[in-house]
Design a protein around this motif. Structure first.
Motif, mmCIF file in Angstrom:
data_model
loop_
_atom_site.group_PDB
_atom_site.id
_atom_site.type_symbol
_atom_site.label_atom_id
_atom_site.label_comp_id
_atom_site.label_asym_id
_atom_site.label_seq_id
_atom_site.Cartn_x
_atom_site.Cartn_y
_atom_site.Cartn_z
ATOM 1 N N MET A 37 -16.249 -25.527 -62.368
ATOM 2 C CA MET A 37 -16.872 -24.239 -62.456
ATOM 3 C C MET A 37 -17.129 -23.858 -63.899
ATOM 4 N N LYS A 38 -18.325 -23.369 -64.179
ATOM 5 C CA LYS A 38 -18.665 -22.937 -65.530
ATOM 6 C C LYS A 38 -17.989 -21.600 -65.813
ATOM 7 N N SER A 39 -17.504 -21.440 -67.025
ATOM 8 C CA SER A 39 -16.899 -20.155 -67.369
ATOM 9 C C SER A 39 -17.672 -19.442 -68.469
ATOM 10 N N ARG A 95 -11.491 -16.791 -57.683
ATOM 11 C CA ARG A 95 -10.139 -16.245 -57.893
ATOM 12 C C ARG A 95 -9.415 -16.839 -59.095
ATOM 13 N N GLN A 96 -10.112 -17.513 -59.972
ATOM 14 C CA GLN A 96 -9.519 -18.161 -61.146
ATOM 15 C C GLN A 96 -9.838 -17.358 -62.402
ATOM 16 N N VAL A 97 -9.254 -16.170 -62.536
ATOM 17 C CA VAL A 97 -9.575 -15.328 -63.685
ATOM 18 C C VAL A 97 -8.404 -15.114 -64.638
ATOM 19 N N ALA A 98 -7.250 -15.618 -64.304
ATOM 20 C CA ALA A 98 -6.049 -15.335 -65.105
ATOM 21 C C ALA A 98 -6.241 -15.651 -66.587
ATOM 22 N N PHE A 100 -11.696 -11.999 -70.143
ATOM 23 C CA PHE A 100 -12.851 -11.550 -70.924
ATOM 24 C C PHE A 100 -14.148 -12.058 -70.303
ATOM 25 N N ALA A 101 -14.195 -13.318 -69.913
ATOM 26 C CA ALA A 101 -15.404 -13.889 -69.306
ATOM 27 C C ALA A 101 -15.737 -13.181 -67.992
ATOM 28 N N VAL A 113 -19.373 -9.292 -65.211
ATOM 29 C CA VAL A 113 -19.588 -8.106 -64.370
ATOM 30 C C VAL A 113 -20.422 -7.065 -65.124
ATOM 31 N N VAL A 114 -20.015 -6.758 -66.340
ATOM 32 C CA VAL A 114 -20.729 -5.753 -67.135
ATOM 33 C C VAL A 114 -22.137 -6.244 -67.479
ATOM 34 N N ALA A 115 -22.257 -7.505 -67.833
ATOM 35 C CA ALA A 115 -23.574 -8.059 -68.168
ATOM 36 C C ALA A 115 -24.507 -7.999 -66.963
ATOM 37 N N ALA A 116 -24.016 -8.357 -65.789
ATOM 38 C CA ALA A 116 -24.863 -8.315 -64.595
ATOM 39 C C ALA A 116 -25.349 -6.893 -64.328
ATOM 40 N N TYR A 117 -24.459 -5.922 -64.492
ATOM 41 C CA TYR A 117 -24.852 -4.525 -64.245
ATOM 42 C C TYR A 117 -25.879 -4.060 -65.279
#
Length: 131
Positions: A1-3, A64-67, A71-72, A77-81
């Motif tokens: 998965m790309k991060s 579910r791999q955000v630990a 920041f990414a 989320v903010v960038a998409a909005y």
């Protein structure tokens, strides 16, 4: 998965936002909602948009791999909005339905109303190529 966020992600968000932003931007109902909804309802709408963007991003984009990538995650989320809001603003400008100079409050309200579905389209299309 790309991060990391790259030009492919940007283009997917732009296309997804455009796909759902266009039909709703042509709706007089959306224009009127933007004029008539009280500020607290618009704030709730923006918060709901961000919540569902975060939920979808957490489950589908980041699986579910955000630990170790908080920041990414927040950035996406903010960038998409914000990108969806920019796309919506551009569409409304083209339709002459974004009174930025004459009535900036209504312009912002219309952007918030239409950005909700546009941002969901943006994040769904962004998730298509994730492993």
């Amino acid at each position: 998965m790309k991060s990391n966020f790259n030009s492919e992600d940007l283009s997917q968000i732009l296309v997804g936002a455009f796909a759902l932003g266009v039909p709703i931007s042509f709706s007089e109902e959306a224009w009127r909602l933007g004029e008539n909804l009280p500020n607290q309802n618009l704030l709730l709408l923006a918060l709901l948009s961000l919540f569902f963007l975060a939920l979808y991003t957490y489950e589908s984009v980041f699986q579910r791999q955000v630990a170790n990538r908080i920041f990414a995650f927040v950035f996406r989320v903010v960038a998409a909005y914000l990108i969806a809001a920019l796309v919506v603003a551009l569409i409304l400008i083209c339709l002459d339905k974004l009174p930025l100079l004459s009535d900036p409050a209504i312009a912002l309200k219309r952007i918030v109303v239409i950005t909700m579905p546009a941002s969901m389209g943006a994040i769904v299309v962004d998730s298509f190529d994730k492993e």
